[in-house]
Scaffold this motif. Structure first.
Motif, PDB file in Angstrom:
ATOM      1  N   THR A   1     -30.989 -32.795  51.889  1.00  0.00           N
ATOM      2  CA  THR A   1     -30.619 -34.042  52.559  1.00  0.00           C
ATOM      3  C   THR A   1     -30.773 -35.232  51.618  1.00  0.00           C
ATOM      4  OG1 THR A   1     -31.314 -33.122  54.692  1.00  0.00           O
ATOM      5  CG2 THR A   1     -31.086 -35.508  54.561  1.00  0.00           C
ATOM      6  N   VAL A   2     -31.860 -35.263  50.868  1.00  0.00           N
ATOM      7  CA  VAL A   2     -32.097 -36.353  49.923  1.00  0.00           C
ATOM      8  C   VAL A   2     -31.045 -36.372  48.822  1.00  0.00           C
ATOM      9  CG1 VAL A   2     -33.683 -37.120  48.098  1.00  0.00           C
ATOM     10  CG2 VAL A   2     -34.569 -36.537  50.367  1.00  0.00           C
ATOM     11  N   ASN A   3     -30.648 -35.185  48.361  1.00  0.00           N
ATOM     12  CA  ASN A   3     -29.742 -35.089  47.214  1.00  0.00           C
ATOM     13  C   ASN A   3     -28.268 -35.062  47.588  1.00  0.00           C
ATOM     14  OD1 ASN A   3     -31.277 -34.603  44.456  1.00  0.00           O
ATOM     15  ND2 ASN A   3     -32.493 -33.695  46.106  1.00  0.00           N
ATOM     16  N   ASN A   4     -27.963 -35.140  48.851  1.00  0.00           N
ATOM     17  CA  ASN A   4     -26.579 -35.209  49.308  1.00  0.00           C
ATOM     18  C   ASN A   4     -26.438 -36.394  50.253  1.00  0.00           C
ATOM     19  OD1 ASN A   4     -24.952 -32.484  48.498  1.00  0.00           O
ATOM     20  ND2 ASN A   4     -27.128 -32.041  48.817  1.00  0.00           N
ATOM     21  N   GLU A   5     -26.502 -37.586  49.684  1.00  0.00           N
ATOM     22  CA  GLU A   5     -26.503 -38.807  50.485  1.00  0.00           C
ATOM     23  C   GLU A   5     -25.210 -38.934  51.285  1.00  0.00           C
ATOM     24  OE1 GLU A   5     -27.288 -42.105  47.964  1.00  0.00           O
ATOM     25  OE2 GLU A   5     -29.116 -41.223  47.129  1.00  0.00           O
ATOM     26  N   ALA A   6     -25.325 -39.505  52.457  1.00  0.00           N
ATOM     27  CA  ALA A   6     -24.169 -39.677  53.333  1.00  0.00           C
ATOM     28  C   ALA A   6     -23.151 -40.588  52.678  1.00  0.00           C
ATOM     29  CB  ALA A   6     -24.628 -40.253  54.671  1.00  0.00           C
ATOM     30  N   VAL A   7     -21.893 -40.144  52.650  1.00  0.00           N
ATOM     31  CA  VAL A   7     -20.796 -40.931  52.094  1.00  0.00           C
ATOM     32  C   VAL A   7     -19.618 -40.831  53.048  1.00  0.00           C
ATOM     33  CG1 VAL A   7     -19.211 -41.259  50.173  1.00  0.00           C
ATOM     34  CG2 VAL A   7     -21.529 -40.415  49.735  1.00  0.00           C
ATOM     35  N   GLY A   8     -19.358 -41.889  53.790  1.00  0.00           N
ATOM     36  CA  GLY A   8     -18.224 -41.891  54.706  1.00  0.00           C
ATOM     37  C   GLY A   8     -18.220 -40.680  55.622  1.00  0.00           C
ATOM     38  N   ALA A   9     -17.079 -40.016  55.666  1.00  0.00           N
ATOM     39  CA  ALA A   9     -16.919 -38.859  56.546  1.00  0.00           C
ATOM     40  C   ALA A   9     -17.182 -37.547  55.831  1.00  0.00           C
ATOM     41  CB  ALA A   9     -15.510 -38.849  57.134  1.00  0.00           C
ATOM     42  N   ALA A  10     -17.851 -37.591  54.662  1.00  0.00           N
ATOM     43  CA  ALA A  10     -18.099 -36.368  53.901  1.00  0.00           C
ATOM     44  C   ALA A  10     -18.866 -35.353  54.738  1.00  0.00           C
ATOM     45  CB  ALA A  10     -18.869 -36.688  52.626  1.00  0.00           C
ATOM     46  N   THR A  11     -18.469 -34.104  54.623  1.00  0.00           N
ATOM     47  CA  THR A  11     -19.103 -33.016  55.364  1.00  0.00           C
ATOM     48  C   THR A  11     -20.560 -32.875  54.953  1.00  0.00           C
ATOM     49  OG1 THR A  11     -16.982 -31.858  55.477  1.00  0.00           O
ATOM     50  CG2 THR A  11     -18.961 -30.552  55.878  1.00  0.00           C
ATOM     51  N   GLU A  12     -21.426 -32.661  55.918  1.00  0.00           N
ATOM     52  CA  GLU A  12     -22.850 -32.525  55.641  1.00  0.00           C
ATOM     53  C   GLU A  12     -23.158 -31.218  54.914  1.00  0.00           C
ATOM     54  OE1 GLU A  12     -25.952 -34.210  58.395  1.00  0.00           O
ATOM     55  OE2 GLU A  12     -24.353 -33.835  59.840  1.00  0.00           O
ATOM     56  N   ALA A  13     -24.131 -31.282  54.025  1.00  0.00           N
ATOM     57  CA  ALA A  13     -24.609 -30.102  53.312  1.00  0.00           C
ATOM     58  C   ALA A  13     -25.738 -29.452  54.098  1.00  0.00           C
ATOM     59  CB  ALA A  13     -25.100 -30.492  51.918  1.00  0.00           C
ATOM     60  N   THR A  14     -25.971 -28.188  53.804  1.00  0.00           N
ATOM     61  CA  THR A  14     -27.122 -27.501  54.381  1.00  0.00           C
ATOM     62  C   THR A  14     -27.617 -26.457  53.380  1.00  0.00           C
ATOM     63  OG1 THR A  14     -27.993 -26.398  56.355  1.00  0.00           O
ATOM     64  CG2 THR A  14     -25.766 -25.786  55.675  1.00  0.00           C
ATOM     65  N   VAL A  15     -28.584 -25.646  53.780  1.00  0.00           N
ATOM     66  CA  VAL A  15     -29.291 -24.773  52.840  1.00  0.00           C
ATOM     67  C   VAL A  15     -28.369 -23.750  52.179  1.00  0.00           C
ATOM     68  CG1 VAL A  15     -31.562 -25.039  53.867  1.00  0.00           C
ATOM     69  CG2 VAL A  15     -30.008 -23.321  54.789  1.00  0.00           C
ATOM     70  N   PHE A  16     -28.666 -23.443  50.932  1.00  0.00           N
ATOM     71  CA  PHE A  16     -27.864 -22.509  50.141  1.00  0.00           C
ATOM     72  C   PHE A  16     -28.091 -21.071  50.585  1.00  0.00           C
ATOM     73  CE2 PHE A  16     -26.932 -20.508  45.847  1.00  0.00           C
ATOM     74  CZ  PHE A  16     -25.572 -20.750  45.906  1.00  0.00           C
ATOM     75  N   GLY A  17     -29.340 -20.733  50.882  1.00  0.00           N
ATOM     76  CA  GLY A  17     -29.658 -19.362  51.252  1.00  0.00           C
ATOM     77  C   GLY A  17     -29.816 -18.481  50.024  1.00  0.00           C
ATOM     78  N   PRO A  18     -30.412 -17.296  50.201  1.00  0.00           N
ATOM     79  CA  PRO A  18     -30.722 -16.442  49.052  1.00  0.00           C
ATOM     80  C   PRO A  18     -29.658 -15.411  48.701  1.00  0.00           C
ATOM     81  CG  PRO A  18     -31.791 -15.565  51.004  1.00  0.00           C
ATOM     82  CD  PRO A  18     -31.025 -16.799  51.451  1.00  0.00           C
ATOM     83  N   PHE A  19     -28.521 -15.401  49.408  1.00  0.00           N
ATOM     84  CA  PHE A  19     -27.614 -14.260  49.269  1.00  0.00           C
ATOM     85  C   PHE A  19     -26.273 -14.587  48.621  1.00  0.00           C
ATOM     86  CE2 PHE A  19     -30.314 -13.074  52.986  1.00  0.00           C
ATOM     87  CZ  PHE A  19     -30.982 -12.026  52.363  1.00  0.00           C
ATOM     88  N   PHE A  20     -26.147 -15.756  47.986  1.00  0.00           N
ATOM     89  CA  PHE A  20     -24.932 -16.029  47.227  1.00  0.00           C
ATOM     90  C   PHE A  20     -24.901 -15.147  45.987  1.00  0.00           C
ATOM     91  CE2 PHE A  20     -22.901 -18.256  43.662  1.00  0.00           C
ATOM     92  CZ  PHE A  20     -21.600 -18.329  44.154  1.00  0.00           C
ATOM     93  N   VAL A  21     -23.720 -14.645  45.645  1.00  0.00           N
ATOM     94  CA  VAL A  21     -23.550 -13.797  44.461  1.00  0.00           C
ATOM     95  C   VAL A  21     -22.382 -14.328  43.640  1.00  0.00           C
ATOM     96  CG1 VAL A  21     -23.003 -11.489  43.616  1.00  0.00           C
ATOM     97  CG2 VAL A  21     -24.463 -11.755  45.636  1.00  0.00           C
ATOM     98  N   GLU A  22     -22.610 -14.540  42.349  1.00  0.00           N
ATOM     99  CA  GLU A  22     -21.528 -14.950  41.455  1.00  0.00           C
ATOM    100  C   GLU A  22     -20.491 -13.829  41.340  1.00  0.00           C
ATOM    101  OE1 GLU A  22     -21.030 -17.776  39.981  1.00  0.00           O
ATOM    102  OE2 GLU A  22     -22.953 -18.836  39.976  1.00  0.00           O
ATOM    103  N   GLY A  23     -19.256 -14.219  41.105  1.00  0.00           N
ATOM    104  CA  GLY A  23     -18.226 -13.229  40.836  1.00  0.00           C
ATOM    105  C   GLY A  23     -17.666 -12.530  42.052  1.00  0.00           C
ATOM    106  N   ALA A  24     -17.748 -13.162  43.216  1.00  0.00           N
ATOM    107  CA  ALA A  24     -17.143 -12.562  44.408  1.00  0.00           C
ATOM    108  C   ALA A  24     -15.633 -12.452  44.203  1.00  0.00           C
ATOM    109  CB  ALA A  24     -17.447 -13.407  45.641  1.00  0.00           C
ATOM    110  N   PRO A  25     -14.989 -11.426  44.775  1.00  0.00           N
ATOM    111  CA  PRO A  25     -13.552 -11.230  44.543  1.00  0.00           C
ATOM    112  C   PRO A  25     -12.715 -12.371  45.101  1.00  0.00           C
ATOM    113  CG  PRO A  25     -14.357  -9.782  46.276  1.00  0.00           C
ATOM    114  CD  PRO A  25     -15.562 -10.390  45.649  1.00  0.00           C
TER     115      PRO A  25
END
Length: 306
Positions: free
Chosen positions: A99-123
């Motif tokens: 929340t601190v690092n994704n400051e509100a800007v106009g109608a920009a979509t809100e960010a949320t937690v990344f989670g532990p299961f992202f994997v690089e190189g998805a098809p």
């Protein structure tokens, strides 16, 4: 600068002064740090940790229990499981940092937690493709647009999508090398995207370790609200990491990692078997859902440097 922090309860002025003297001594010990930012962080950490001890009048037994808990968190952490991140998530620290690092800007979509299961190189899938790759679950059609805060379409924006299957497991949790329920795609010339996935379902965060024991001790559920992960990037825009959540989900108001934001809740409209699909796909006698998620990216220069 001295930040006076007075303890609660019946503490004499002499005792309060003794405690504050220690706080000042510890804070002053970081004065020689070469990095001004490191000095700022360590001084603030010292002040806040000491304030916690003084406010709660922490006992030595409680201190020892806390050390034992953190030791257990370290012991269960390995190259496949990061219990410290899980602890950060469960305390809302991860979400607050986002929340601190994704400051509100106009109608920009809100960010949320990344989670532990992202994997690089998805098809990669093409527009309208299916990212399930055999993952169990009810088919779900997802569509939307990616624009900037001025409403201008962002052609060629990269969208990474990943989710758990209907049993609440991500592909990497199976340990058999499968790739399922994850992919990336790009928006078209109008900034539009569309794909098939599976309808999100709720699942628990890992709760067989010390973080799970903590949640049980305080009467909290380990369940996460049903969600679909997105990471969206485009030239000149701040990369967005977010979810969409299923309207009506039982865990929207008590998501275990505090990731839900009202603006990210979407209707996943149930379509009876036989309902024509947007792309003509034949689902036979299978029910399916559909949802829309229009994404707005903030300009890159608004990213917080704090």
């Amino acid at each position: 600068m001295t930040h006076q922090t007075l303890p609660t309860g019946s503490v004499s002025p002499e005792q309060a002064a003794r405690e504050q003297s220690l706080v000042d001594e510890v804070v002053a010990s970081f004065a020689g740090a070469e990095s001004p930012r490191l000095r700022e962080l360590m001084e603030a950490l010292a002040r806040h940790v000491h304030a916690f001890v003084r406010e709660t009048r922490l006992t030595e037994e409680e201190w020892a229990a806390a050390i034992e808990f953190l030791t257990a968190v370290g012991h269960i952490t390995d190259d496949k499981r990061q219990e410290f991140i899980l602890l950060s998530d469960a305390l809302g620290l991860s979400m607050q940092t986002i929340t601190v690092n994704n400051e509100a800007v106009g109608a920009a979509t809100e960010a949320t937690v990344f989670g532990p299961f992202f994997v690089e190189g998805a098809p990669r899938i093409e527009l309208g493709g299916d990212l399930a790759f055999g993952a169990k679950g009810q088919p779900c059609w997802v569509e939307g647009t990616v624009t900037d805060t001025e409403g201008r379409p962002l052609p060629g924006a990269r969208i990474e999508v990943w989710e758990a299957d209907e049993d609440g497991f991500y592909d990497v949790q199976y340990g058999d090398g499968r790739t399922a329920a994850r992919a990336h795609l790009f928006t078209d010339d109008n900034g539009a995207y569309r794909f098939w996935a599976v309808t999100p379902t709720p699942y628990p965060i890992p709760h067989d370790g010390p973080v799970g024991q903590m949640l049980q001790a305080v009467g909290r559920s380990p369940m996460r609200a049903s969600h679909l992960h997105f990471m969206v990037s485009a030239e000149g825009q701040r990369t967005l990491v977010t979810h969409i959540f299923v309207a009506g989900d039982d865990y929207l108001t008590h998501d275990s990692v505090f990731g839900v934001r009202d603006s990210l809740v979407r209707d996943f409209a149930l379509q009876p078997a036989g309902t024509p699909t947007p792309d003509g796909r034949d689902l036979g006698d299978t029910e399916w859902t559909r949802t829309r998620f229009d994404i707005v990216l903030a300009p890159a220069q608004t990213a917080s440097t704090s």
